[in-house]
Design a protein around this motif. Structure first.
Motif, PDB file in Angstrom:
ATOM      1  N   CYS A 112      21.609  59.961 -20.406  1.00 14.59           N
ATOM      2  CA  CYS A 112      22.951  59.525 -20.054  1.00 14.59           C
ATOM      3  C   CYS A 112      23.058  57.999 -20.113  1.00 14.59           C
ATOM      4  O   CYS A 112      22.238  57.302 -19.521  1.00 14.59           O
ATOM      5  CB  CYS A 112      23.288  60.020 -18.646  1.00 14.59           C
ATOM      6  SG  CYS A 112      24.890  59.446 -18.057  1.00 14.59           S
ATOM      7  N   CYS A 115      23.981  56.849 -16.201  1.00 12.74           N
ATOM      8  CA  CYS A 115      23.038  56.894 -15.069  1.00 12.74           C
ATOM      9  C   CYS A 115      21.586  57.118 -15.483  1.00 12.74           C
ATOM     10  O   CYS A 115      20.693  57.096 -14.645  1.00 12.74           O
ATOM     11  CB  CYS A 115      23.487  57.948 -14.054  1.00 12.74           C
ATOM     12  SG  CYS A 115      23.147  59.642 -14.560  1.00 12.74           S
ATOM     13  N   CYS A 130      25.970  65.136 -18.814  1.00 12.13           N
ATOM     14  CA  CYS A 130      25.076  64.713 -17.736  1.00 12.13           C
ATOM     15  C   CYS A 130      25.497  65.438 -16.459  1.00 12.13           C
ATOM     16  O   CYS A 130      26.602  65.248 -15.969  1.00 12.13           O
ATOM     17  CB  CYS A 130      25.164  63.200 -17.536  1.00 12.13           C
ATOM     18  SG  CYS A 130      24.251  62.642 -16.083  1.00 12.13           S
ATOM     19  N   CYS A 133      26.066  62.837 -13.228  1.00 14.94           N
ATOM     20  CA  CYS A 133      27.298  62.049 -13.010  1.00 14.94           C
ATOM     21  C   CYS A 133      28.490  62.601 -13.800  1.00 14.94           C
ATOM     22  O   CYS A 133      29.555  62.001 -13.808  1.00 14.94           O
ATOM     23  CB  CYS A 133      27.061  60.572 -13.353  1.00 14.94           C
ATOM     24  SG  CYS A 133      26.989  60.223 -15.119  1.00 14.94           S
ATOM     25  N   HIS A 135      29.114  62.668 -16.906  1.00 15.24           N
ATOM     26  CA  HIS A 135      29.470  61.946 -18.133  1.00 15.24           C
ATOM     27  C   HIS A 135      29.243  62.889 -19.322  1.00 15.24           C
ATOM     28  O   HIS A 135      28.213  63.544 -19.402  1.00 15.24           O
ATOM     29  CB  HIS A 135      28.576  60.708 -18.243  1.00 15.24           C
ATOM     30  CG  HIS A 135      28.848  59.842 -19.432  1.00 15.24           C
ATOM     31  ND1 HIS A 135      30.103  59.450 -19.808  1.00 15.24           N
ATOM     32  CD2 HIS A 135      27.998  59.274 -20.331  1.00 15.24           C
ATOM     33  CE1 HIS A 135      30.021  58.686 -20.883  1.00 15.24           C
ATOM     34  NE2 HIS A 135      28.761  58.567 -21.220  1.00 15.24           N
TER      35      HIS A 135
HETATM   36 ZN    ZN Z   1      24.842  60.463 -15.943  1.00 14.81          ZN
END
Ligand code: ZN
Length: 268
Positions: A112, A115, A130, A133, A135
């Motif tokens: 990611c 993060c 991800c 988080c 994403h």
């Molecule tokens: Zn992430």
């Protein structure tokens, strides 16, 4: 709904896009490998990421992401995608380009960007997600404008620094964040050639997988300004009479199509 991470049955004929870095596996006659998995000289595909990427002539096509310099595929040799462009089979070239872009996407999105957690492939669309988080990333497409500019019975052609020796083409450049296509076109033309244009007309587009451009093609007419070729981007450039063109890009490229449209040769 597409199931991206699927595999054909062993006896289902399919097209195979085996991509290693920026190269693709092609047969001796510069074609994509085609056949049933059971008949191919492939290693065990359980060790490779395999992705359904669409159909060509009513047959499924699969991307196999091979390792860099992988020599365990015996059905051909790894070549630049341009080998397929030379065969003038644009459907096949587009499919191989799609494979190359997906392969590039998968290998550059393992973690990611927000993060740093390892990302997971989404099983119902071609994306990486991800779970830490939330994403989500999709294959990158970089829009690029390309324009054939005429002035009366002459056309502006320039030699780029990366072009093959002696080849002239039309102007092109990437769209920057926040720009419309028209703004990008006017900025590029002004930066590279010092002129302004009018009568900007959209014509057609072509995915250009080197590495992930989407070329959007226009024609336009000179409006004002003397030619000042930007020495940072171009070697040389000039207005060429329609009947006295230098070496131009090959058939199959959007540049060639736009040049022929601009000089009125496309219907021949
Ligand atoms: Zn992430």
């Amino acid at each position: 709904m597409v199931k991206p991470y699927s595999r054909p049955a062993d006896d289902e004929p399919a097209w195979w896009c085996v991509v290693s870095s920026d190269q693709i596996l092609v047969t001796e006659d510069n074609d994509l490998p085609f056949g049933c998995l059971q008949d191919m000289s492939f290693p065990d595909l359980n060790d490779y990421t395999t992705v359904f990427i669409g159909e060509l002539r009513e047959r499924s096509c699969y991307l196999v992401v091979a390792d860099y310099l992988d020599d365990s595929f015996a059905d051909g040799s790894f070549q630049s995608l341009r080998a397929l462009l030379d065969t003038q089979d644009l459907e096949k070239f587009a499919l191989a380009g799609r494979a190359r872009q997906f392969s590039d996407f998968l290998s550059t999105h393992r973690f990611c960007g927000r993060c740093g957690t390892r990302m997971q492939a989404v099983d119902w669309e071609l994306a990486m997600h991800c779970h830490q988080c939330q994403h989500r990333c999709y294959p990158r497409v970089s829009p690029c404008v390309i324009v054939a500019i005429t002035r009366g019975d002459r056309i502006l052609l320039a030699q780029g620094k990366r072009h093959k020796e002696g080849m002239y083409s039309i102007l092109a450049g990437f769209v920057e964040a926040g720009e419309s296509l028209e703004q990008a076109l006017e900025r590029e033309v002004h930066e590279e050639a010092g002129i302004t244009v009018k009568n900007i007309q959209y014509q057609l587009s072509q995915p250009w997988p080197f590495p992930h451009s989407l070329m959007m093609g226009f024609t336009a007419e000179w409006a004002a300004g003397d030619l000042h070729i930007d020495p940072h981007e171009l070697v040389t450039g000039d207005w060429f009479a329609f009947d006295q063109l230098p070496t131009i890009p090959p058939h199959g490229t959007i540049a060639r199509t736009l040049i022929e449209k601009a000089i009125g040769k496309d219907s021949q």
